[in-house]
Design a protein around this motif. Structure first.
Motif, PDB file in Angstrom:
ATOM      1  N   LEU A 112      62.058  27.011  40.755  1.00  0.00           N
ATOM      2  CA  LEU A 112      60.659  26.837  40.392  1.00  0.00           C
ATOM      3  C   LEU A 112      60.062  28.188  40.017  1.00  0.00           C
ATOM      4  CD1 LEU A 112      59.381  24.505  43.242  1.00  0.00           C
ATOM      5  CD2 LEU A 112      60.072  23.866  40.934  1.00  0.00           C
ATOM      6  N   ARG A 113      59.085  28.158  39.126  1.00  0.00           N
ATOM      7  CA  ARG A 113      58.315  29.368  38.829  1.00  0.00           C
ATOM      8  C   ARG A 113      57.204  29.438  39.865  1.00  0.00           C
ATOM      9  NH1 ARG A 113      54.331  30.132  33.787  1.00  0.00           N
ATOM     10  NH2 ARG A 113      53.492  32.122  34.401  1.00  0.00           N
ATOM     11  N   ARG A 114      57.119  30.521  40.592  1.00  0.00           N
ATOM     12  CA  ARG A 114      56.140  30.658  41.662  1.00  0.00           C
ATOM     13  C   ARG A 114      54.938  31.445  41.164  1.00  0.00           C
ATOM     14  NH1 ARG A 114      55.817  27.722  45.933  1.00  0.00           N
ATOM     15  NH2 ARG A 114      57.088  28.652  47.525  1.00  0.00           N
ATOM     16  N   VAL A 115      53.775  30.834  41.220  1.00  0.00           N
ATOM     17  CA  VAL A 115      52.528  31.523  40.887  1.00  0.00           C
ATOM     18  C   VAL A 115      51.578  31.337  42.064  1.00  0.00           C
ATOM     19  CG1 VAL A 115      52.754  31.272  38.380  1.00  0.00           C
ATOM     20  CG2 VAL A 115      51.574  29.525  39.676  1.00  0.00           C
ATOM     21  N   TYR A 116      50.615  32.206  42.159  1.00  0.00           N
ATOM     22  CA  TYR A 116      49.638  32.130  43.244  1.00  0.00           C
ATOM     23  C   TYR A 116      48.278  31.838  42.647  1.00  0.00           C
ATOM     24  CZ  TYR A 116      53.330  33.878  46.149  1.00  0.00           C
ATOM     25  OH  TYR A 116      54.524  34.004  46.820  1.00  0.00           O
ATOM     26  N   ILE A 117      47.653  30.775  43.142  1.00  0.00           N
ATOM     27  CA  ILE A 117      46.349  30.382  42.614  1.00  0.00           C
ATOM     28  C   ILE A 117      45.284  30.658  43.673  1.00  0.00           C
ATOM     29  CG2 ILE A 117      47.283  28.681  41.019  1.00  0.00           C
ATOM     30  CD1 ILE A 117      46.574  26.513  42.998  1.00  0.00           C
ATOM     31  N   PRO A 118      44.070  31.015  43.237  1.00  0.00           N
ATOM     32  CA  PRO A 118      43.021  31.360  44.202  1.00  0.00           C
ATOM     33  C   PRO A 118      42.488  30.130  44.940  1.00  0.00           C
ATOM     34  CG  PRO A 118      42.184  31.488  41.967  1.00  0.00           C
ATOM     35  CD  PRO A 118      43.649  31.212  41.861  1.00  0.00           C
ATOM     36  N   LYS A 119      42.150  30.338  46.219  1.00  0.00           N
ATOM     37  CA  LYS A 119      41.507  29.307  47.024  1.00  0.00           C
ATOM     38  C   LYS A 119      40.016  29.617  47.115  1.00  0.00           C
ATOM     39  CE  LYS A 119      43.452  28.622  50.989  1.00  0.00           C
ATOM     40  NZ  LYS A 119      44.228  28.658  52.233  1.00  0.00           N
ATOM     41  N   SER A 120      39.243  28.676  47.629  1.00  0.00           N
ATOM     42  CA  SER A 120      37.791  28.866  47.706  1.00  0.00           C
ATOM     43  C   SER A 120      37.399  29.968  48.687  1.00  0.00           C
ATOM     44  CB  SER A 120      37.116  27.552  48.097  1.00  0.00           C
ATOM     45  OG  SER A 120      37.607  27.112  49.348  1.00  0.00           O
ATOM     46  N   ASN A 121      38.248  30.270  49.670  1.00  0.00           N
ATOM     47  CA  ASN A 121      37.906  31.305  50.652  1.00  0.00           C
ATOM     48  C   ASN A 121      38.336  32.706  50.206  1.00  0.00           C
ATOM     49  OD1 ASN A 121      40.649  31.277  50.981  1.00  0.00           O
ATOM     50  ND2 ASN A 121      40.621  30.628  53.123  1.00  0.00           N
ATOM     51  N   GLY A 122      38.805  32.845  48.972  1.00  0.00           N
ATOM     52  CA  GLY A 122      39.189  34.149  48.447  1.00  0.00           C
ATOM     53  C   GLY A 122      40.671  34.462  48.559  1.00  0.00           C
ATOM     54  N   LYS A 123      41.386  33.727  49.409  1.00  0.00           N
ATOM     55  CA  LYS A 123      42.826  33.933  49.531  1.00  0.00           C
ATOM     56  C   LYS A 123      43.535  33.224  48.386  1.00  0.00           C
ATOM     57  CE  LYS A 123      42.841  34.416  54.536  1.00  0.00           C
ATOM     58  NZ  LYS A 123      43.419  33.928  55.786  1.00  0.00           N
ATOM     59  N   ARG A 124      44.853  33.390  48.334  1.00  0.00           N
ATOM     60  CA  ARG A 124      45.632  32.727  47.289  1.00  0.00           C
ATOM     61  C   ARG A 124      46.703  31.859  47.920  1.00  0.00           C
ATOM     62  NH1 ARG A 124      47.654  36.744  42.942  1.00  0.00           N
ATOM     63  NH2 ARG A 124      49.067  37.238  44.633  1.00  0.00           N
ATOM     64  N   ARG A 125      47.023  30.740  47.274  1.00  0.00           N
ATOM     65  CA  ARG A 125      48.077  29.874  47.775  1.00  0.00           C
ATOM     66  C   ARG A 125      49.184  29.748  46.739  1.00  0.00           C
ATOM     67  NH1 ARG A 125      48.861  24.724  46.047  1.00  0.00           N
ATOM     68  NH2 ARG A 125      47.246  23.776  44.776  1.00  0.00           N
ATOM     69  N   PRO A 126      50.427  29.570  47.183  1.00  0.00           N
ATOM     70  CA  PRO A 126      51.547  29.473  46.246  1.00  0.00           C
ATOM     71  C   PRO A 126      51.588  28.116  45.552  1.00  0.00           C
ATOM     72  CG  PRO A 126      52.337  29.239  48.467  1.00  0.00           C
ATOM     73  CD  PRO A 126      50.877  29.541  48.573  1.00  0.00           C
ATOM     74  N   LEU A 127      52.070  28.136  44.321  1.00  0.00           N
ATOM     75  CA  LEU A 127      52.250  26.915  43.548  1.00  0.00           C
ATOM     76  C   LEU A 127      53.589  27.026  42.826  1.00  0.00           C
ATOM     77  CD1 LEU A 127      51.072  24.273  42.309  1.00  0.00           C
ATOM     78  CD2 LEU A 127      50.132  25.692  40.497  1.00  0.00           C
TER      79      LEU A 127
END
Length: 134
Positions: A112-127
């Motif tokens: 999989l290609r791993r990217v990190y998308i922003p969350k509402s609390n300012g942190k990022r989650r993996p996708l």
């Protein structure tokens, strides 16, 4: 340049594959897949695991199942995001040809290609973004 000396522009009539993809009766395809999914759920409730496996195999190898899978992957919000292979199926002809290329024999899992998308609390989650080729 072509044999007549004119430049090929890509304009003109759509290919047969593109026409076939655009003229598909999607309600019929969705009904076929839904019918198989209902049968799988019923067999699961009844504990008929051999039947479940046979129906799952039928669904994953059926023309309708492949068509709907490709449609769902290539016509959603993330359709322009390529996986690690860098390919997207953006034209109807590419979608049709890609659907025809889906095979179970010789399948190898791709990373999989791993990217990190922003969350509402300012942190990022993996996708994880999968590839479209099998």
């Amino acid at each position: 340049m072509t044999a007549t000396g004119a430049k090929a522009t890509g304009a003109g009539a759509p290919s047969r594959s593109a026409q076939m993809w655009d003229q598909v009766n999607w309600s019929h395809i969705e009904a076929d897949v839904k019918r198989l999914q209902v049968r799988i759920a019923k067999a699961t409730r009844e504990g008929r695991w051999g039947k479940v496996k046979a129906l799952q195999r039928l669904l994953t190898r059926s023309h309708s199942g492949k068509m709907l899978a490709v449609k769902r992957v290539t016509e959603n919000r993330g359709k322009r995001t390529p996986g690690v292979d860098g390919k997207i199926w953006s034209s109807p002809a590419a979608r049709r040809n890609g659907m025809m290329s889906l095979r179970h024999h010789g399948y190898h899992v791709m990373p999989l290609r791993r990217v990190y998308i922003p969350k509402s609390n300012g942190k990022r989650r993996p996708l994880g973004i999968p590839t479209v080729i099998s």
